[in-house]
Design a protein around this motif. Structure first.
Motif, mmCIF file in Angstrom:
data_model
loop_
_atom_site.group_PDB
_atom_site.id
_atom_site.type_symbol
_atom_site.label_atom_id
_atom_site.label_comp_id
_atom_site.label_asym_id
_atom_site.label_seq_id
_atom_site.Cartn_x
_atom_site.Cartn_y
_atom_site.Cartn_z
ATOM 1 N N GLN A 55 15.019 51.939 15.193
ATOM 2 C CA GLN A 55 16.449 52.247 15.136
ATOM 3 C C GLN A 55 16.607 53.604 14.460
ATOM 4 O O GLN A 55 16.052 53.816 13.371
ATOM 5 C CB GLN A 55 17.206 51.171 14.362
ATOM 6 N N ASN A 56 17.317 54.496 15.103
ATOM 7 C CA ASN A 56 17.538 55.847 14.575
ATOM 8 C C ASN A 56 16.223 56.540 14.216
ATOM 9 O O ASN A 56 16.111 57.203 13.186
ATOM 10 C CB ASN A 56 18.465 55.818 13.364
ATOM 11 N N GLY A 57 15.199 56.327 15.051
ATOM 12 C CA GLY A 57 13.912 56.987 14.854
ATOM 13 C C GLY A 57 13.014 56.364 13.808
ATOM 14 O O GLY A 57 11.945 56.896 13.513
ATOM 15 N N LYS A 58 13.426 55.228 13.232
ATOM 16 C CA LYS A 58 12.617 54.569 12.193
ATOM 17 C C LYS A 58 12.286 53.147 12.612
ATOM 18 O O LYS A 58 13.126 52.444 13.172
ATOM 19 C CB LYS A 58 13.363 54.537 10.856
ATOM 20 N N ILE A 59 11.068 52.717 12.301
ATOM 21 C CA ILE A 59 10.653 51.345 12.575
ATOM 22 C C ILE A 59 11.394 50.420 11.622
ATOM 23 O O ILE A 59 11.454 50.661 10.415
ATOM 24 C CB ILE A 59 9.123 51.184 12.387
ATOM 25 N N ILE A 60 11.962 49.341 12.178
ATOM 26 C CA ILE A 60 12.665 48.366 11.339
ATOM 27 C C ILE A 60 12.041 46.972 11.439
ATOM 28 O O ILE A 60 12.408 46.080 10.689
ATOM 29 C CB ILE A 60 14.168 48.305 11.670
ATOM 30 N N ALA A 61 11.082 46.796 12.365
ATOM 31 C CA ALA A 61 10.399 45.509 12.507
ATOM 32 C C ALA A 61 9.157 45.692 13.368
ATOM 33 O O ALA A 61 9.109 46.569 14.226
ATOM 34 C CB ALA A 61 11.316 44.473 13.145
ATOM 35 N N VAL A 62 8.173 44.840 13.122
ATOM 36 C CA VAL A 62 6.932 44.838 13.888
ATOM 37 C C VAL A 62 6.615 43.393 14.267
ATOM 38 O O VAL A 62 6.804 42.482 13.453
ATOM 39 C CB VAL A 62 5.774 45.441 13.055
ATOM 40 N N ALA A 63 6.146 43.199 15.494
ATOM 41 C CA ALA A 63 5.756 41.864 15.959
ATOM 42 C C ALA A 63 4.372 41.948 16.588
ATOM 43 O O ALA A 63 4.052 42.909 17.280
ATOM 44 C CB ALA A 63 6.758 41.336 16.980
ATOM 45 N N MET A 64 3.571 40.916 16.317
ATOM 46 C CA MET A 64 2.217 40.843 16.873
ATOM 47 C C MET A 64 1.913 39.404 17.240
ATOM 48 O O MET A 64 2.371 38.477 16.564
ATOM 49 C CB MET A 64 1.173 41.278 15.835
ATOM 50 N N MET A 65 1.120 39.224 18.279
ATOM 51 C CA MET A 65 0.626 37.893 18.604
ATOM 52 C C MET A 65 -0.760 38.041 19.222
ATOM 53 O O MET A 65 -0.940 38.760 20.201
ATOM 54 C CB MET A 65 1.543 37.160 19.577
ATOM 55 N N THR A 66 -1.725 37.409 18.598
ATOM 56 C CA THR A 66 -3.072 37.363 19.140
ATOM 57 C C THR A 66 -3.312 35.922 19.569
ATOM 58 O O THR A 66 -3.412 35.040 18.725
ATOM 59 C CB THR A 66 -4.117 37.797 18.095
ATOM 60 N N PRO A 67 -3.351 35.702 20.895
ATOM 61 C CA PRO A 67 -3.541 34.332 21.368
ATOM 62 C C PRO A 67 -4.813 33.740 20.767
ATOM 63 O O PRO A 67 -5.785 34.449 20.622
ATOM 64 C CB PRO A 67 -3.658 34.484 22.860
ATOM 65 N N VAL A 68 -4.797 32.633 20.311
ATOM 66 C CA VAL A 68 -4.054 31.404 20.431
ATOM 67 C C VAL A 68 -3.048 31.209 19.307
ATOM 68 O O VAL A 68 -2.426 30.174 19.214
ATOM 69 C CB VAL A 68 -4.973 30.179 20.461
#
Length: 78
Positions: A55-68
């Motif tokens: 948002q506005n050039g800045k990271i505000i959240a990160v999501a990751m998922m490595t199966p399983v």
């Protein structure tokens, strides 16, 4: 607000590392997973889900998922 999805762990880490390192104690699991993905990509048989919200050039959240495993969310800024 914009969601960025990444296929390449190096690009993801470059984009998300400063945000994750800003609260390293809280994000240590995500940082460790990034380290594993960069140094030992053969561990994971299925490609991980990697995303960052900006948002506005800045990271505000990160999501990751490595199966399983289930989806792992960072601290989310307002």
């Amino acid at each position: 607000m914009k969601l960025h999805r990444f296929e390449n762990i190096s690009l993801f880490y470059t984009k998300a590392k400063d945000y994750l390192l800003n609260d390293e104690a809280l994000h240590n699991l995500q940082l460790g997973i990034c380290n594993n993905l960069i140094n030992n990509p053969e561990i994971y048989k299925i490609k991980p889900y990697l995303a960052a919200v900006e948002q506005n050039g800045k990271i505000i959240a990160v999501a990751m998922m490595t199966p399983v495993h289930k989806l792992l969310l960072s601290k989310i800024k307002d």
